[in-house]
Write an enzyme that holds these catalytic residues in place. Sequence first.
Site, short mmCIF file in Angstrom:
data_model
loop_
_atom_site.label_atom_id
_atom_site.label_comp_id
_atom_site.label_asym_id
_atom_site.label_seq_id
_atom_site.Cartn_x
_atom_site.Cartn_y
_atom_site.Cartn_z
NE ARG A 102 -4.08 1.87 0.82
CZ ARG A 102 -5.02 2.20 -0.06
NH1 ARG A 102 -4.94 1.83 -1.33
NH2 ARG A 102 -6.07 2.89 0.33
CB THR A 123 -8.98 -0.61 -7.60
OG1 THR A 123 -8.91 0.59 -6.82
CG2 THR A 123 -8.27 -1.72 -6.88
CB THR A 138 -5.68 0.85 -6.24
OG1 THR A 138 -6.55 1.93 -6.53
CG2 THR A 138 -4.96 1.13 -4.94
CG ASP A 182 -8.48 5.26 -0.36
OD1 ASP A 182 -9.63 5.68 -0.54
OD2 ASP A 182 -8.01 4.30 -0.99
CB SER A 221 -7.01 -0.24 1.20
OG SER A 221 -7.48 -0.90 0.04
N GLY A 252 -13.51 0.67 -5.11
CA GLY A 252 -13.54 1.47 -3.88
C GLY A 252 -14.25 0.71 -2.76
N1 GLY Z 1 -8.29 3.14 -3.46
C1 GLY Z 1 -9.31 2.23 -3.17
C2 GLY Z 1 -9.01 1.38 -2.00
O1 GLY Z 1 -7.86 1.16 -1.69
O2 GLY Z 1 -9.90 0.94 -1.34
#
Ligand code: GLY
Length: 555
Positions: free
Chosen positions: A95, A368, A386, A410, A439, A461
């Site tokens: 991430r 994503t 993503t 986010d 996320s 999302g």
């Molecule tokens: N950017 C979407 C997620 O990570 O949930």
Amino acid sequence: MQFQAAAQKKTKGINPFQFQIQKKVTGRYGAVVSAHPLASRVGLSILQQGGNAVDAAIAVQLALAVVHPSAGNIGGGGFFIARLSDGRTVALDYREKAPGRASRDMYLDSMGKPNMALSQDGRLSSGVPGTIAGLFASMKYAKLPFAKLIQPAIDLAEKGFTLTEKEAASLNGSKQEFQTTNSNPPVFVKEAGWKAGDTLIQRDLAGTLKRIRDLGQKGFYEGETARLIVAEMKKANGIIGYDDLKNYHAIERKPVQFNYKGYEIISMPLPSSGGLILQQCMKMVEDRNIGSLGFQSPAAVQLMVEAERRSFADRAKYLGDPDFVKVPLNTLVSATYLKERMKDFVPGLAGNSKSIGAGMIPHESMETTHLSVVDKWGNAVSATTTLNNGYGSKTVIEGAGFIMNDEMDDFSVKPGVPNMFGAIGGEANAIAPGKRMLSSMTPAIVLKNHRPYLVTGTPGGTTIPTSVFQTILNIIEFNLSTEDAVNLPKFHHQWLPDVIIVEQGFPAVTIEALHGMGYHTNKAGSIGRTELIRISNGTVEAVGDKRGDDDAEAY
Ligand code: GLY
């Protein structure tokens, strides 16, 4: 569907100028499903050359960074889970992270008002990218050399590939934002507009991929690529610096693992909320005989919606990067807690997000893309990566040719203020330097008799965990075919706003019954792009979602 161009150069068994989209396929040995036929074919070719599912997943992610630029990436991040043939499970967190110069109120003006344009577009919206670190961390489980896995992506970037109609339209749709965000028009802008059959060549991206091939992780996080990233940041308000890049590390975490009526479900832990939401939702419906209520029956949809409502309320209050905040994980998934959460569920009567908030915890802490791969040895990989929304921050690193994410959105930019997905967050997901933003990505693997049975995931999302929840129940509770489990209309509830989002084509009679119970509904064009593999009775069945150019390959 078939795409042709005048040029007929081939990329080792894959013709990037002439290909078809295959939605469903069966095989005996292995399968790959991803958002683009060329990426799926790259994965299949790696499997056929003796690579395992991890090798194929690495090659597919790199290929997607070229052929699916709206979400495939090297300037974003993701999560990867695997179930290896020897029974080990892996969860890799790559991430994005908040840069060292990020601060809690960085998107608020002097009056304390959030400026979402800054968290959603342009250089300041980018977190420190994690994808390349994630790919190198996953090499520990791979068989083939990295140079072999990245070469198809280099070829696709250097020689180009034919755009599909959807990709051409998608690039045209972001043209203006690309133009306003970048000092020089990036390769993704064509003045006259893209059309199906045009060739997209990305020479700068090919150069970056070659540096990564030749120098490893340092080819991205240090040297020339790092210099280009920092120079791009300095053109305006970007804050990612050399130390942020050099110090980025992927983290191997303990996967979310739980049992549902004898099936073992494996998914991603925090900082993705996806696995936890999936676990909470599945456990909240497990003892209510949902299969007998019927697929998309008002009673089944209501039960799932009420589980989703409660789970998203917990997400908003308690979930954040576990390296920064204490999350009361044991309680959130305990049988007693989840039973208590559903105590006020009344069949036939809509719940209310004003009265149903997060649970009481005793003291304890859109665009994503997803790919699913299995190989002939029984390894399974489910990875979701993503840039956040389509083409991320729209900032293309000049000279390096890749798009930076806008993942900072986010985070909870201010407690109670919704992000672009309408998700509310609090203290646990506040911005802090070096912290990973929460996320919803939910790569998932379902085991039956201790062997991989389903491998699935989706973009979307906050609709990601609820789509995965539905896809799994569609198969194991409602006995749908793999195609129907993926393609039939989906629905979604996320506590706030207190409304059920129903996809185009959702049965009107169910919607009417839900209104009768007191629910509000809103229509959505489409929800998710699910990639599903099922392995059963020696057959591997792979399905790419009808909602995009998604493609399934198997052998
Ligand atoms: N950017 C979407 C997620 O990570 O949930």
